[in-house]
Motif scaffolding. Structure first.
Motif, PDB file in Angstrom:
ATOM      1  N   UNK A 219       0.724  -0.964   0.309  1.00 32.04           N
ATOM      2  CA  UNK A 219      -0.050   0.142   0.041  1.00 32.04           C
ATOM      3  C   UNK A 219       0.856   1.299   0.033  1.00 32.04           C
ATOM      4  N   UNK A 220       1.878   1.295   0.902  1.00 29.36           N
ATOM      5  CA  UNK A 220       2.804   2.401   1.115  1.00 29.36           C
ATOM      6  C   UNK A 220       3.586   2.533  -0.614  1.00 29.36           C
ATOM      7  N   UNK A 221       4.166   1.376  -0.869  1.00 22.50           N
ATOM      8  CA  UNK A 221       4.788   1.486  -2.146  1.00 22.50           C
ATOM      9  C   UNK A 221       3.886   2.058  -3.309  1.00 22.50           C
ATOM     10  N   UNK A 222       2.605   1.588  -3.371  1.00 18.56           N
ATOM     11  CA  UNK A 222       1.602   2.064  -4.433  1.00 18.56           C
ATOM     12  C   UNK A 222       1.651   3.450  -4.194  1.00 18.56           C
ATOM     13  N   UNK A 223       1.294   4.063  -3.001  1.00 17.48           N
ATOM     14  CA  UNK A 223       1.121   5.742  -2.811  1.00 17.48           C
ATOM     15  C   UNK A 223       2.280   6.320  -3.071  1.00 17.48           C
ATOM     16  N   UNK A 227       3.372   9.353  -6.454  1.00 20.18           N
ATOM     17  CA  UNK A 227       3.774  10.581  -6.152  1.00 20.18           C
ATOM     18  C   UNK A 227       3.773  11.090  -4.966  1.00 20.18           C
ATOM     19  N   UNK A 228       3.692  10.357  -3.807  1.00 23.50           N
ATOM     20  CA  UNK A 228       3.620  10.743  -2.523  1.00 23.50           C
ATOM     21  C   UNK A 228       4.815  10.215  -1.683  1.00 23.50           C
ATOM     22  N   UNK A 229       5.670  10.987  -1.677  1.00 28.59           N
ATOM     23  CA  UNK A 229       6.940  10.574  -1.028  1.00 28.59           C
ATOM     24  C   UNK A 229       6.871  10.071   0.562  1.00 28.59           C
ATOM     25  N   UNK A 230       5.834  10.986   1.130  1.00 29.69           N
ATOM     26  CA  UNK A 230       5.617  10.581   2.450  1.00 29.69           C
ATOM     27  C   UNK A 230       4.571   9.827   2.858  1.00 29.69           C
ATOM     28  N   UNK A 231       4.127   8.705   2.040  1.00 30.52           N
ATOM     29  CA  UNK A 231       2.999   7.798   2.363  1.00 30.52           C
ATOM     30  C   UNK A 231       3.146   6.900   3.504  1.00 30.52           C
ATOM     31  N   UNK A 232       2.422   6.672   4.323  1.00 31.37           N
ATOM     32  CA  UNK A 232       2.427   5.633   5.454  1.00 31.37           C
ATOM     33  C   UNK A 232       1.150   4.998   5.758  1.00 31.37           C
ATOM     34  N   UNK A 233       1.298   4.134   6.643  1.00 38.96           N
ATOM     35  CA  UNK A 233       0.346   3.529   7.389  1.00 38.96           C
ATOM     36  C   UNK A 233      -0.132   4.054   8.867  1.00 38.96           C
ATOM     37  N   UNK A 257       1.758  14.945   1.202  1.00 34.04           N
ATOM     38  CA  UNK A 257       1.670  15.913   0.147  1.00 34.04           C
ATOM     39  C   UNK A 257       2.251  15.335  -0.998  1.00 34.04           C
ATOM     40  N   UNK A 258       1.682  15.424  -2.261  1.00 31.60           N
ATOM     41  CA  UNK A 258       2.361  15.204  -3.615  1.00 31.60           C
ATOM     42  C   UNK A 258       3.566  15.967  -3.711  1.00 31.60           C
ATOM     43  N   UNK A 259       4.388  15.334  -4.511  1.00 31.98           N
ATOM     44  CA  UNK A 259       5.789  16.079  -4.693  1.00 31.98           C
ATOM     45  C   UNK A 259       6.265  15.891  -6.227  1.00 31.98           C
ATOM     46  N   UNK A 260       6.997  16.737  -6.545  1.00 29.42           N
ATOM     47  CA  UNK A 260       7.780  16.490  -7.803  1.00 29.42           C
ATOM     48  C   UNK A 260       9.511  16.710  -7.415  1.00 29.42           C
ATOM     49  N   UNK A 261      10.254  16.049  -8.168  1.00 30.72           N
ATOM     50  CA  UNK A 261      11.535  15.995  -7.916  1.00 30.72           C
ATOM     51  C   UNK A 261      12.141  17.380  -8.061  1.00 30.72           C
TER      52      UNK A 261
END
Length: 658
Positions: A219-223, A227-233, A257-261
Motif C-alpha cells: 500500500x505504501x509503495x503504491x502511494x 507521487x506521495x513520498x511520505x505515504x505511510x500507514x 503531500x504530493x511532490x515533484x523532484x
C-alpha cells in the motif's frame, strides 16, 4: 464473546525500548495475564520497524554477539514441546527460539538466562502470529519456576545445567474476517489503492501476520509510486474474535503531500565531479516523485564502478512549490585496482590472467585498464603458450548519460590444435542504452593477423564496421534464475591483403526459468548460430572462423576441435549452430548440482547444412556459490568423439557456463 484487540494508537508498548530487563520485570505479570490467558493485547508499534506489528521481534535473528566472549557463562538445557501439532510448527518455533537455537552458547550469568527467556517469550508469540495462531499460550519455566517467579528469586534453585522447559499450546488457526482499507485523505487516496484481495488480504484465508505486513508495504509503495513520498500507514486495527477464530483487519493510509523532484545535490565526492553525478543519475527534476526513477538512478550510478555506496535521500519536507529536494550520498571506492584470476580444464590446460585498473581517471567515471593473460600452460613450451595483452579506455557519458565510449589496443597469440594466430587489433565503440534491457553498440575495428593452419601461412589486414544489439532481462548476471539474454552481432569487413569482402554475423539467446518460488531448481537453455559470407573458408582469418568444442561451446570435446576437416585437421567453418540445456539445483545455500547436454557443430558452408552431423556432449557439475559468483566444476563426456578428442573433459571456472 472473547475478543483480542490490537491497536497501534492505544497504550504505550510493554517491554519496548532500552532498559528491557527492568521494564520486563515490572510488566511481566501484565504480559503473562494478557497472553497466557489469551486476553486483550494492547501494543503500539515502534516506528522504526514494521516487524513490530504484533509486538514481536524479528525471528531468526539474535541479539547476541558471536564474536564477543561471554563472561560468566551459565549453561542450561532447553526442551520445547508443542501441544497437538506436528513437527512442522515445532521446527519453526525452534528456529525462532534463542533458548533452543543458542543452547550451545550459554548466556552470561543467571540474569542473562532470564533475559534470554523473556526475549524468547516475545519471539515465540510473534512466531505463532506469523503462522496464524492468535489464541495460543507460551509457558516458559526456568528451573521449574515461571518467569515471574524466576525474576523474584535471588538465585535459581536446582541442578546445573539449569533445566529450561518451553510448552506451547497454539490453539485454533485463525482466518481473516472483515478487511477494510481506508485513507485519512479521503476518496482521492482510496482511488489509488487496489482491493484488499489484490494486496493478499482475503476473507477466509489463513490470517498470517506476514500477510498484513506485506499488504502494508505494498500500500505504501503504491502511494509513493503515485507521487506521495511520505505515504505511510497512519492507523492499524487488528481484532481477533476468539469465538469465531476470525481476525478483522482495518488499515488506514495517509498519503501526505504530493511532490515533484526538486533540486539535486551531491555529498561524499572527493575525486568525482558532483555535476557529473547529477547528470548521470538522470533524476527528472520537475517530474512527479517516483521511487522507480530513484532505483534506476541508483543502479546507473552503481554501474560506473566508482562508488562503494550510493543513497538517494529525499528532503524532509515538500516545498511550497511542490518540489522535493534530493540528495545523492556517495562513498568513493579506491581508484587503483589490481586483480588476478585463473582457470583450468583438462582439454585446454591452465590459464592465468591479471589486470590493473585506474578508476575515475579524470573525475567523471573514466576507466583505464591494462590486462594480460597466459593460457595453455602445462606441457607446452614457451613458444606454444597462448597469451594476450590489452590496454583499454572507457568514457561513460561521452555523448549524454546513456552513452559510453570505449577504445582499446590488443595483441594476442592463439594456438589451438587447428591453427596458430598472432594478431594486433585496434577498435573503438560507442554504446547506447535505450532502457535497462536494450542497448546497442556500434564501432570500427582494424586487425592485422599472421596465421598458420592447414591452408598454409597467410597474413590479413582486416577492417570492419561493427554493430551489436543486446536485450537482457536476467535477474542476476552471474547466476540468473529468470529472464533472457539475447545478442545479435554483424560486421561487414574488407581484407586489404587478400582483396576480399566479408560479412560476419552471429546471434545467441539464453533463457532461464526457476521452477519453484525459492529458485532452487532452474532450467537454463542456450541457442547460438552464425554465418560468415566469404568466398571460401581459407579467405577468412583462422581466428575469425567458427570452431566448436570446449568449455564455452560443446563440453567434452577438445578446445576448437569440432568442425569441418581437411586431411584430418580441423579447418574451422563459415557457419555454426550450438545448443545447450542445463538443469540447475541448489542443494544448500552454498552448494549446487548441474546436469547438462551440449550439441552442435561448425560447417564449411555459409549456412548450417549439417553436412558434418551434430556432436553431442553430456555431463554434470558442482557449483559452490560465492559472493562474486558460482565457482564451477564440470565433467563432460563426448558421445561421438573424433581425432584428438578426450574420453572426458574437466572444466573449472567462475560463473555459470552461460
Amino acid at each position: 464473546m472473547r475478543i483480542c484487540g490490537i491497536r497501534n494508537d492505544s497504550l504505550p508498548r510493554l517491554l519496548a525500548g532500552s532498559g528491557r530487563a527492568t521494564r520486563r520485570k515490572r510488566g511481566l505479570r501484565s504480559l503473562s495475564a494478557a497472553l497466557l490467558t489469551s486476553a486483550a493485547l494492547v501494543l503500539a508499534p515502534a516506528p522504526a520497524s514494521a516487524l513490530d506489528l504484533f509486538g514481536w521481534l524479528p525471528f531468526g535473528s539474535s541479539s547476541s554477539e558471536t564474536d564477543i566472549p561471554v563472561t560468566d557463562p551459565f549453561p542450561y538445557t532447553a526442551t520445547l514441546t508443542v501441544a497437538g501439532n506436528g513437527d512442522d510448527l515445532r521446527d519453526k518455533l525452534s528456529e525462532s527460539s534463542e533458548l533452543v537455537s543458542e543452547v550451545e552458547r550459554p548466556p552470561s550469568g543467571e540474569a542473562g538466562l532470564i533475559a534470554r527467556a523473556t526475549s524468547d517469550f516475545e519471539r515465540l508469540v510473534g512466531r505463532l502470529y506469523v503462522e496464524g495462531y492468535y489464541a495460543g499460550t507460551v509457558d516458559i519455566r526456568v528451573a521449574g519456576l515461571s518467569l515471574e517467579k524466576a525474576l523474584q528469586m535471588p538465585s535459581l534453585p536446582g541442578p546445573r545445567p539449569v533445566p529450561v522447559t518451553i510448552r506451547v499450546t497454539p490453539g485454533p488457526l485463525f482466518s481473516f474476517g472483515r478487511i477494510e482499507l481506508d485513507a485519512e485523505d479521503g476518496g482521492e487516496a482510496l482511488a489509488l489503492l487496489e482491493t484488499p484481495a489484490e494486496y493478499g488480504l482475503v476473507p477466509g484465508e489463513t490470517a498470517n501476520s506476514g500477510k498484513v505486513l506485506r499488504a502494508e508495504n505494498r500500500i505504501v509503495n503504491d502511494l509513493k509510486a503515485a507521487g506521495y513520498p511520505f505515504a505511510r500507514i497512519a492507523r492499524r486495527e487488528i481484532v481477533a474474535d476468539h469465538d469465531s477464530n476470525r481476525l478483522d483487519v482495518r488499515l488506514m493510509a495517509a498519503t501526505g503531500r504530493a511532490a515533484r523532484f526538486g533540486e539535486v545535490s551531491v555529498t561524499g565526492t572527493e575525486a568525482t565531479d558532483p555535476d557529473f553525478v547529477v547528470t548521470h543519475a538522470m533524476l527528472p527534476q520537475g517530474a512527479p516523485y517516483d521511487p522507480a526513477a530513484i532505483e534506476r538512478a541508483t543502479k546507473r550510478l552503481g554501474e560506473l564502478g566508482i562508488f562503494s555506496s550510493i543513497r538517494i535521500v529525499p528532503g524532509e519536507d515538500v516545498g511550497p512549490d511542490g518540489l522535493l529536494p534530493m540528495t545523492i550520498e556517495v562513498s568513493e571506492r579506491g581508484r587503483n585496482v589490481i586483480g588476478v584470476g585463473a582457470n583450468w580444464s583438462s582439454s585446454e590446460g591452465f590459464g592465468v590472467e591479471a589486470y590493473w585498473r585506474r578508476r575515475n581517471l579524470f573525475g567523471r567515471g573514466e576507466l583505464l585498464s591494462v590486462e594480460g593473460s597466459v593460457g595453455r600452460i602445462g606441457d607446452n613450451s614457451l613458444s606454444d603458450l597462448e597469451y594476450s595483452g590489452r590496454i583499454a579506455f572507457e568514457k561513460p557519458g561521452a555523448f549524454g548519460p546513456l552513452t559510453s565510449f570505449t577504445t582499446s589496443l590488443s595483441a594476442r597469440q592463439e594456438i589451438p590444435d587447428a591453427y596458430r594466430s598472432r594478431n594486433i587489433t585496434a577498435d573503438a565503440f560507442v554504446r547506447r542504452e535505450f532502457d535497462d534491457r536494450l542497448s546497442v553498440r556500434v564501432g570500427a575495428e582494424l586487425q592485422y593477423a599472421d596465421e598458420q593452419d592447414v591452408f598454409g601461412n597467410r597474413t590479413y589486414l582486416l577492417g570492419g564496421v561493427i554493430g551489436e544489439l543486446t536485450y537482457d532481462t536476467r535477474d542476476d548476471k552471474l547466476n540468473p534464475t529468470s529472464g533472457i539474454n539475447a545478442v545479435v552481432f554483424a560486421e561487414p569487413a574488407y581484407d586489404a591483403k587478400g582483396g576480399n569482402f566479408m560479412l560476419f554475423t552471429k546471434g545467441q539467446v539464453s533463457a532461464y526459468q526457476a521452477l519453484d518460488d525459492a529458485k532452487r531448481f532452474v532450467l537454463a537453455g542456450r541457442l547460438g548460430a552464425g554465418s560468415i559470407i566469404a568466398p571460401s573458408v581459407s579467405a577468412v582469418p583462422a581466428a575469425r572462423r567458427f570452431f566448436s568444442g570446449g568449455g564455452g561451446s560443446i563440453r567434452g570435446y577438445a578446445y576448437r576441435n569440432v568442425g569441418p576437416r581437411l586431411a584430418g585437421e580441423v579447418t574451422g567453418g563459415r557457419s555454426f549452430v550450438e545448443a545447450s540445456a542445463e538443469v540447475r539445483m541448489k542443494v544448500t545455500d552454498t552448494i549446487g548440482l548441474v546436469g547438462f547436454i551440449d550439441a552442435g557443430n561448425s560447417f564449411d558452408a555459409i549456412y548450417p547444412d549439417f553436412s558434418e552431423g551434430v556432436k553431442v556432449g553430456v555431463g554434470a557439475g558442482l557449483r559452490y556459490f560465492t559472493p562474486v559468483g558460482p565457482l564451477r566444476f564440470d565433467v563432460a563426456v563426448p558421445l561421438n568423439p573424433e581425432q584428438d578428442d578426450p574420453d572426458f573433459a574437466i572444466y573449472v571456472g567462475l560463473s555459470q557456463a552461460f
